[in-house]
Each structure stands twice: as structure tokens, then as C-alpha cells.
Write a protein that holds these residues in place. Structure first.
Motif, PDB file in Angstrom:
ATOM      1  N   UNK A 139       3.378  10.705   3.546  1.00 47.71           N
ATOM      2  CA  UNK A 139       2.109  10.917   4.556  1.00 47.71           C
ATOM      3  C   UNK A 139       0.998  10.292   4.182  1.00 47.71           C
ATOM      4  N   UNK A 140       0.653   9.877   3.213  1.00 46.25           N
ATOM      5  CA  UNK A 140      -0.574   9.360   2.655  1.00 46.25           C
ATOM      6  C   UNK A 140      -0.390   7.818   2.524  1.00 46.25           C
ATOM      7  N   UNK A 141       0.829   7.479   2.743  1.00 46.10           N
ATOM      8  CA  UNK A 141       0.890   5.848   2.559  1.00 46.10           C
ATOM      9  C   UNK A 141       0.190   5.261   3.416  1.00 46.10           C
ATOM     10  N   UNK A 142      -0.217   5.625   4.798  1.00 42.32           N
ATOM     11  CA  UNK A 142      -0.894   4.634   5.584  1.00 42.32           C
ATOM     12  C   UNK A 142      -2.466   4.596   5.275  1.00 42.32           C
ATOM     13  N   UNK A 143      -2.977   5.755   4.546  1.00 39.30           N
ATOM     14  CA  UNK A 143      -4.252   5.784   4.034  1.00 39.30           C
ATOM     15  C   UNK A 143      -4.451   4.954   2.919  1.00 39.30           C
ATOM     16  N   UNK A 144      -3.346   5.042   1.830  1.00 37.43           N
ATOM     17  CA  UNK A 144      -3.262   4.507   0.773  1.00 37.43           C
ATOM     18  C   UNK A 144      -3.279   2.945   0.858  1.00 37.43           C
ATOM     19  N   UNK A 145      -2.739   2.624   1.832  1.00 41.05           N
ATOM     20  CA  UNK A 145      -2.549   1.203   1.800  1.00 41.05           C
ATOM     21  C   UNK A 145      -3.651   0.397   2.547  1.00 41.05           C
ATOM     22  N   UNK A 146      -4.531   1.123   3.257  1.00 39.57           N
ATOM     23  CA  UNK A 146      -5.753   0.712   3.561  1.00 39.57           C
ATOM     24  C   UNK A 146      -6.767   0.359   2.100  1.00 39.57           C
ATOM     25  N   UNK A 147      -6.870   1.522   1.592  1.00 39.69           N
ATOM     26  CA  UNK A 147      -7.637   1.597   0.396  1.00 39.69           C
ATOM     27  C   UNK A 147      -7.249   0.491  -0.783  1.00 39.69           C
ATOM     28  N   UNK A 148      -5.785   0.342  -0.836  1.00 40.91           N
ATOM     29  CA  UNK A 148      -5.368  -0.508  -1.902  1.00 40.91           C
ATOM     30  C   UNK A 148      -4.372  -1.680  -1.127  1.00 40.91           C
ATOM     31  N   UNK A 149      -5.234  -2.576  -0.522  1.00 47.36           N
ATOM     32  CA  UNK A 149      -4.287  -3.655   0.134  1.00 47.36           C
ATOM     33  C   UNK A 149      -3.538  -4.645  -0.855  1.00 47.36           C
ATOM     34  N   UNK A 150      -4.142  -4.801  -1.887  1.00 48.47           N
ATOM     35  CA  UNK A 150      -3.571  -5.646  -2.931  1.00 48.47           C
ATOM     36  C   UNK A 150      -2.134  -5.313  -3.481  1.00 48.47           C
ATOM     37  N   UNK A 151      -1.803  -3.894  -3.319  1.00 46.61           N
ATOM     38  CA  UNK A 151      -0.689  -3.223  -4.021  1.00 46.61           C
ATOM     39  C   UNK A 151       0.412  -3.110  -2.950  1.00 46.61           C
ATOM     40  N   UNK A 152       1.567  -3.991  -3.503  1.00 44.11           N
ATOM     41  CA  UNK A 152       2.512  -3.551  -2.228  1.00 44.11           C
ATOM     42  C   UNK A 152       3.053  -2.155  -2.307  1.00 44.11           C
ATOM     43  N   UNK A 153       3.517  -1.986  -0.878  1.00 42.21           N
ATOM     44  CA  UNK A 153       3.805  -0.659  -0.421  1.00 42.21           C
ATOM     45  C   UNK A 153       4.678  -0.055  -1.451  1.00 42.21           C
TER      46      UNK A 153
END
Length: 410
Positions: free
Chosen positions: A78-92
Motif C-alpha cells: 500500500x505504501x509503495x506509491x509513496x515510497x517510490x516518490x521519496x526514493x526514486x533511485x531505488x528500483x521498486x
């Protein structure tokens, strides 16, 4: 190293103050009072640690249930969309994403000691993506900043200390802590995003910020509309209800997934026992240092000086008594914990100062400790802008803690 200087400083200042007192008054009993403080605080620190053991066993046991039921993994997706914004350099799909969520979850549950090994594991995962092993990446700096802000939903250790101190409702600081720690987290998030040129104005982040700001506005509005006694009753009731709801969600989740809830709880509780035993020396050391400092009269002299200053400016000076906790928090978690306990012992767990010290304790994490531990574990030599940005977040948390304590308990 910093904690060593603080600990030694307590004794040096206490000795100088005692000599000055002896020279001015001829009172040799000052040294007897200092030694009595040493023994009393040693006993007190051990008793507090024993009491804290039960609470840590409880929450680490519940967290183990949540891990085995998949609740944490579900929340991570559920938090993946938010974490992807904060950590754009980390692959999903990189393991670091799961580790980041687990660490943040432990922090949110107030399980600081459980969060530390998860944080170290996360830094190792992020280091595997780092092309220059001695310099931190943007993802590392964002992760470290979020840890230093100490976002906490369940301040279990603070509640445990309030229970031990005899608070009428140990959970009455739940909402103030939530507001203060959220303010600290939002500040570090915005500072890091501006520095790293991360575009936060995307739908998941905007929705998150709107929900947080709406919650803050609703609480402030409710506080303005209701009498203080009624507002306190409602806020503490909601705090207790949320905590019970989280516990039931973990237990029923285990029943639904047909895991052995009891055995899972026991396994986590064993980790809680080990954690509690580990903090005993640190708590006793800091409580003894603080006890010596206070018995010498140094704490009273400092507080009286600050009180006189702010009273001369016409300001409400009650918050000054909690200033030592504010100043200690970025330097030492155990030191700030000791000062919080000392504030409750001196002024009362349900006093304004006691509640403010507890709120400050839960508002952020130990910045210097986190930077030294997390960067040191993976050989990062340059800390970049991690320290100044994290200290600004600490300041935001302390200011918010003071304001909301006046709102809830003045």
C-alpha cells in the motif's frame, strides 16, 4: 563520544558546584546528598528497566505476529506509491524497499530497538546500489532523515515510563506526540526533497499531506471548541481506542491466517526481553549522572536562570523546565529518556512539565546516534547535509511539542 563528554560533564559540574556551595555556606552535607542521589538513581534505573521489560515484550511480540500474518507486507504494498516518490533511485522490486518499510513500521510502532537492526539492514541494501562507497546516496540521506525524525504512531516506551511514574492515564500524550513527530517528519521530508529536487507534488504525496494537515486542523479546531477537561477526556479516549484497535487487528490477523499466534508472540517477546536487558546499563548511567547534577544544585541554577530570563520577557515560562530534554534528545536517546524520567519524578507525571518532556521525547529520534551508527556500519565517511537538516527537523518537533502540550494540557 558525545555521550561520554555529557556523562563526565555531569560529574565535573556537580563537583564544582558542590565545592562552591561548601565554600559559601560551609555545608558538608552537599556531598552526602550527591552520594545519596547516586545510590537512589541506580536503584531507580534498575526498577524502571524491569518495568519496561514487560512493555517491550508486549509490543515486540505483537510485531512478530504482524510479520508472520503478512500485515506488514500488505502495508508495504500500500505504501509503495509513496515510497517510490521519496526514493526514486531505488528500483521498486529491490529488497531495500521492503527493508525501508519494515524499519519505518518499527519506528511508527515506537519500537526503537527493533527498528535499529532493520535500519542497518536497509543501509546495507542501499549501499549495494551505491557507485561511490564512501559517499552517501540521496536515498540514504532521505532514509536517515526519516529515521532521525522518528515518526511514531505508538510511543510504547514513553507510555511505559508514564505508567511506571504513576500517570493517571499514561496514553494521554498519544495525540500530542503524534502531532509533534509528524511535524518533524514533514519538515525533514520537505527539506530533503528540495535538496534532492524530488517532485513531491504528485497525487499520492498530495493526498498524504492533505490527510495529515486536515487531521491537524481538526484537532486544533476541536481543542478550541471544547472545554479543556472535555477535550482532554476525548483525546485520551481516542488514543486508548486506537491502541486497542491495533492490538486486536494484529491478533485477529494471526487467527485469520491460521498461524500459531501464541508461539509467534512468545518469539517476539523473547527479543523484547533481550532488548530491555540491553538498555539497563545506559539508563542507570544517565540517571546517576542526572541525579548527581541535580543534587549539586546545578539543575536548579540553570532552570532558575532560564525562568528569570523568559519571565522578564513576559513569556509563559513553564516549558523551560523541559528544555534539558529538548537539548539532550538529538545527542542521546538514553540521556533524554533519563531527563524525561527525572522531569516526571520532580514535577509529577501528570504535570505540564512531565507531559511536555514526554511529548518531546516522542517527537524525534536521536540524530547524532543514528548518523554515527548507520553511516559507520557501511563505511560512509562524509555525512553531507544529513546533520543540519535533521537538527532542523528536531527543532520543528520540539517547537510543535511545546505548542500542542499547551493546547492539550495548559
Amino acid at each position: 563520544m558525545v555521550l561520554n563528554y555529557i556523562f563526565v560533564g555531569f560529574f565535573v559540574i556537580a563537583f564544582v558546584m558542590a565545592l562552591g556551595h561548601l565554600f559559601l555556606t560551609g555545608d558538608f552535607l552537599i556531598f552526602e546528598r550527591i552520594m545519596k542521589a547516586c545510590f537512589d538513581q541506580s536503584k531507580n534505573g534498575f526498577e524502571i528497566s524491569l518495568y519496561l521489560t514487560g512493555v517491550l515484550c508486549l509490543w515486540l511480540g505483537l510485531l512478530k505476529i504482524a510479520e508472520r500474518t503478512g500485515i506488514i507486507q500488505t502495508l508495504a504494498s500500500w505504501a509503495s506509491p509513496l515510497l517510490s516518490i521519496l526514493f526514486p533511485s531505488v528500483p521498486k522490486n529491490h529488497p531495500a524497499m521492503g527493508n525501508i518499510f519494515m524499519n519505518i513500521s518499527a519506528n511508527m510502532l515506537g519500537l526503537d530497538n527493533a527498528a535499529t537492526p532493520l535500519g542497518l539492514k536497509t543501509m546495507e541494501s542501499l549501499q549495494s546500489l551505491n557507485p561511490c562507497k564512501e559517499d552517501p546516496t540521496d536515498a540514504m540521506l532521505m532514509f536517515l532523515g526519516l529515521n532521525a525524525s522518528g515518526l511514531t504512531i505508538i510511543p510504547s516506551s514513553v507510555i511505559a515510563f508514564r505508567m511506571q511514574a504513576g500517570a493517571a492515564n499514561p496514553a494521554d500524550v498519544f495525540l500530542p506526540i503524534l502531532m509533534a513527530t509528524t511535524a518533524s517528519t514533514l519538515v525533514i521530508m520537505l527539506l530533503m526533497a528540495m535538496k534532492q529536487r524530488i517532485n513531491l507534488w504528485r497525487r499520492p504525496m498530495i493526498m498524504f499531506l492533505l490527510v495529515v494537515l486536515s487531521l491537524f486542523a481538526s484537532i486544533v479546531w476541536l481543542g478550541a471548541q471544547l472545554p479543556p477537561e472535555e477535550f482532554s477526556r476525548i483525546s485520551t479516549g481516542i488514543s486508548s481506542m486506537v491502541l486497542v484497535g491495533i492490538i486486536l487487528a494484529f491478533v485477529f490477523g494471526g487467527v485469520r491466517r491460521r498461524i500459531n499466534v501464541y508461539e509467534s508472540f512468545i518469539e517476539g517477546a523473547k527479543e523484547g526481553f533481550s532488548t530491555a536487558v540491553g538498555i539497563i546499563p545506559y539508563l542507570i548511567a544517565m540517571l546517576v549522572g542526572i541525579g548527581v547534577f541535580r543534587a549539586s544544585g546545578a539543575m536548579d541554577l540553570l532552570a532558575e536562570g532560564l525562568l528569570s530570563l523568559f519571565e522578564s520577557l513576559g513569556w509563559d515560562s513553564r516549558w523551560v523546565e523541559a528544555l534539558p530534554t529538548m537539548l539532550m534528545k538529538p545527542l542521546s536517546g538514553s540521556g533524554a529518556r533519563g531527563l524525561m524520567v527525572d522531569a516526571m519524578q520532580t514535577h509529577g507525571a501528570d504535570s505540564f512539565v512531565g507531559r511536555l518532556a514526554c511529548t518531546v521525547q516522542g517527537a524525534s529520534d536521536t540524530t547524532f546516534y543514528i548518523i554515527a551508527l548507520y553511516f559507520g556500519a557501511i563505511g560512509i565517511r562524509r555525512t553531507a547535509y544529513a546533520l543540519p537538516y535533521s537538527l532542523l527537523a528536531d527543532l520543528a518537533g520540539a517547537v510543535t511539542a511545546t505548542l500542542v502540550t499547551y493546547l492539550f494540557f495548559a
